[in-house]
Scaffold this motif. Sequence first.
Motif, PDB file in Angstrom:
ATOM      1  N   MET A   1      -8.137 -17.175  -1.060  1.00 17.99           N
ATOM      2  CA  MET A   1      -7.684 -16.231  -2.091  1.00 17.99           C
ATOM      3  C   MET A   1      -6.962 -15.064  -1.435  1.00 17.99           C
ATOM      4  O   MET A   1      -7.461 -14.473  -0.476  1.00 17.99           O
ATOM      5  CB  MET A   1      -8.871 -15.720  -2.902  1.00 17.99           C
ATOM      6  CG  MET A   1      -9.631 -16.794  -3.659  1.00 17.99           C
ATOM      7  SD  MET A   1      -8.743 -17.436  -5.092  1.00 17.99           S
ATOM      8  CE  MET A   1      -8.895 -16.058  -6.214  1.00 17.99           C
ATOM      9  N   SER A 181      -0.382 -16.903  -9.663  1.00 14.14           N
ATOM     10  CA  SER A 181      -1.467 -16.624  -8.716  1.00 14.14           C
ATOM     11  C   SER A 181      -1.300 -15.238  -8.109  1.00 14.14           C
ATOM     12  O   SER A 181      -2.246 -14.440  -8.048  1.00 14.14           O
ATOM     13  CB  SER A 181      -1.496 -17.679  -7.611  1.00 14.14           C
ATOM     14  OG  SER A 181      -1.833 -18.946  -8.125  1.00 14.14           O
ATOM     15  N   ARG A 188      -5.412  -8.037 -11.366  1.00  9.46           N
ATOM     16  CA  ARG A 188      -6.869  -7.914 -11.365  1.00  9.46           C
ATOM     17  C   ARG A 188      -7.306  -6.730 -10.500  1.00  9.46           C
ATOM     18  O   ARG A 188      -8.317  -6.084 -10.782  1.00  9.46           O
ATOM     19  CB  ARG A 188      -7.515  -9.202 -10.868  1.00  9.46           C
ATOM     20  CG  ARG A 188      -7.441 -10.349 -11.850  1.00  9.46           C
ATOM     21  CD  ARG A 188      -8.228 -10.079 -13.108  1.00  9.46           C
ATOM     22  NE  ARG A 188      -8.076 -11.156 -14.091  1.00  9.46           N
ATOM     23  CZ  ARG A 188      -7.860 -10.965 -15.373  1.00  9.46           C
ATOM     24  NH1 ARG A 188      -7.748  -9.734 -15.857  1.00  9.46           N
ATOM     25  NH2 ARG A 188      -7.757 -11.982 -16.200  1.00  9.46           N
ATOM     26  N   ALA A 239      -7.184 -22.443  -7.388  1.00  8.27           N
ATOM     27  CA  ALA A 239      -8.295 -21.517  -7.176  1.00  8.27           C
ATOM     28  C   ALA A 239      -7.994 -20.155  -7.800  1.00  8.27           C
ATOM     29  O   ALA A 239      -8.862 -19.548  -8.444  1.00  8.27           O
ATOM     30  CB  ALA A 239      -8.573 -21.366  -5.685  1.00  8.27           C
ATOM     31  N   HIS A 240      -6.777 -19.676  -7.628  1.00 12.22           N
ATOM     32  CA  HIS A 240      -6.428 -18.371  -8.191  1.00 12.22           C
ATOM     33  C   HIS A 240      -6.434 -18.393  -9.714  1.00 12.22           C
ATOM     34  O   HIS A 240      -6.968 -17.488 -10.357  1.00 12.22           O
ATOM     35  CB  HIS A 240      -5.046 -17.929  -7.685  1.00 12.22           C
ATOM     36  CG  HIS A 240      -5.063 -17.420  -6.282  1.00 12.22           C
ATOM     37  ND1 HIS A 240      -5.126 -18.252  -5.186  1.00 12.22           N
ATOM     38  CD2 HIS A 240      -5.044 -16.153  -5.788  1.00 12.22           C
ATOM     39  CE1 HIS A 240      -5.135 -17.519  -4.082  1.00 12.22           C
ATOM     40  NE2 HIS A 240      -5.087 -16.243  -4.415  1.00 12.22           N
ATOM     41  N   SER A 242      -7.897 -20.566 -11.809  1.00 15.60           N
ATOM     42  CA  SER A 242      -9.206 -20.842 -12.404  1.00 15.60           C
ATOM     43  C   SER A 242     -10.103 -19.612 -12.365  1.00 15.60           C
ATOM     44  O   SER A 242     -10.949 -19.419 -13.249  1.00 15.60           O
ATOM     45  CB  SER A 242      -9.881 -22.018 -11.694  1.00 15.60           C
ATOM     46  OG  SER A 242     -10.083 -21.740 -10.328  1.00 15.60           O
ATOM     47  N   GLU A 243      -9.912 -18.749 -11.375  1.00 13.12           N
ATOM     48  CA  GLU A 243     -10.760 -17.571 -11.255  1.00 13.12           C
ATOM     49  C   GLU A 243     -10.191 -16.340 -11.957  1.00 13.12           C
ATOM     50  O   GLU A 243     -10.944 -15.526 -12.489  1.00 13.12           O
ATOM     51  CB  GLU A 243     -10.989 -17.239  -9.778  1.00 13.12           C
ATOM     52  CG  GLU A 243     -11.900 -16.034  -9.559  1.00 13.12           C
ATOM     53  CD  GLU A 243     -12.318 -15.863  -8.112  1.00 13.12           C
ATOM     54  OE1 GLU A 243     -12.545 -14.717  -7.687  1.00 13.12           O
ATOM     55  OE2 GLU A 243     -12.440 -16.885  -7.406  1.00 13.12           O
ATOM     56  N   LEU A 244      -8.859 -16.191 -11.981  1.00 12.73           N
ATOM     57  CA  LEU A 244      -8.255 -14.923 -12.381  1.00 12.73           C
ATOM     58  C   LEU A 244      -7.540 -14.938 -13.725  1.00 12.73           C
ATOM     59  O   LEU A 244      -7.285 -13.873 -14.292  1.00 12.73           O
ATOM     60  CB  LEU A 244      -7.250 -14.471 -11.308  1.00 12.73           C
ATOM     61  CG  LEU A 244      -7.789 -14.306  -9.881  1.00 12.73           C
ATOM     62  CD1 LEU A 244      -6.655 -13.950  -8.933  1.00 12.73           C
ATOM     63  CD2 LEU A 244      -8.887 -13.261  -9.844  1.00 12.73           C
TER      64      LEU A 244
END
Length: 319
Positions: A1, A181, A188, A239-240, A242-244
């Motif tokens: 990340m 991303s 964020r 990953a970015h 799905s999380e952010l």
Amino acid sequence: MIGISDIEAAADLIAGHVIRTPTVPSPGLTALLGVPVTAKLELLQRTGSFKSRGATAKLLSLSEAERAAGVVAVSGGNHGIAVAHMAGALHVKATIVMPRSAPARAVRIAEAAGASVRLTDTMDGAFQLVGRLRDEGLTLVHPFDDPLVVAGQGTVGLEFAEDAGDLTDVLVSIGGGGLISGVAAALRARRPGVRIWGVETEGAEAMSRALAAGGPVPVDLSSVVSTLSAPAVSELTYAHVSELVDEVLVVPDREAVAGTLDFAEHAKLWTEPAAGCLLPAARRVLERAGEGARLGLVVCGGNATTGDVLGWAERFGLR
């Protein structure tokens, strides 16, 4: 990340090579959508899209040996233009691989910038050829699967966070996911309360399919929006997102082209459908967010010819 420090470092690295594009309120889009709309005008960036940011960050990081050997990039259009142009400016030899579905204008611009352009029948074939060229010693400038590229694209979000007024929701187009991303990582950190929405077109749904599957999966590409047509996202961008990112919306090609026409008529902006898809998605966001929403749109690029847009409009019965 990647984090905000990575994006700030990328901003320092590429300063002087790219444009700090305008962030402006849009009276026309505000009237069209019925809520305040602010646009980040990446279509005014060098080479006509945000792609110059990530390409520049990667090219400036090369060692002398890598510069001497040259670079290779795979692209549906805009990334290839950006790598060709920025490599030419930095005196680095570039090979650009594109599918034949890529806009002819993108091929002409890349060649005019001094790059060697190789065409393949499909986007999958383009990625395969790039893999072989990388094995032969060229350095890959990946359109989205590279932390340096993602950090470079994240400078869009850094500037948006600094320059925009109060926002509740930001919409960002998704191809392979490098732009969203980076933008999401920046927002964020700087504006944690903002909701972030990704937008894809039907037939180029690599991220939404990945989210449903729990990881990147190959997708069959059929969208006319070649600049969003990645055969799969990467573990990095998955990953970015799905999380952010709050949610990824998918709109039909016809609505993306209609959005391009709406940008021209109401915002006086000549976009490509990769940006046009934001407007139909914005209407869906407003159905959930309500009247208090204040929208931010990352207008990612404008590399479509009048002939392209008129052809799509005729194809979808929009003329």
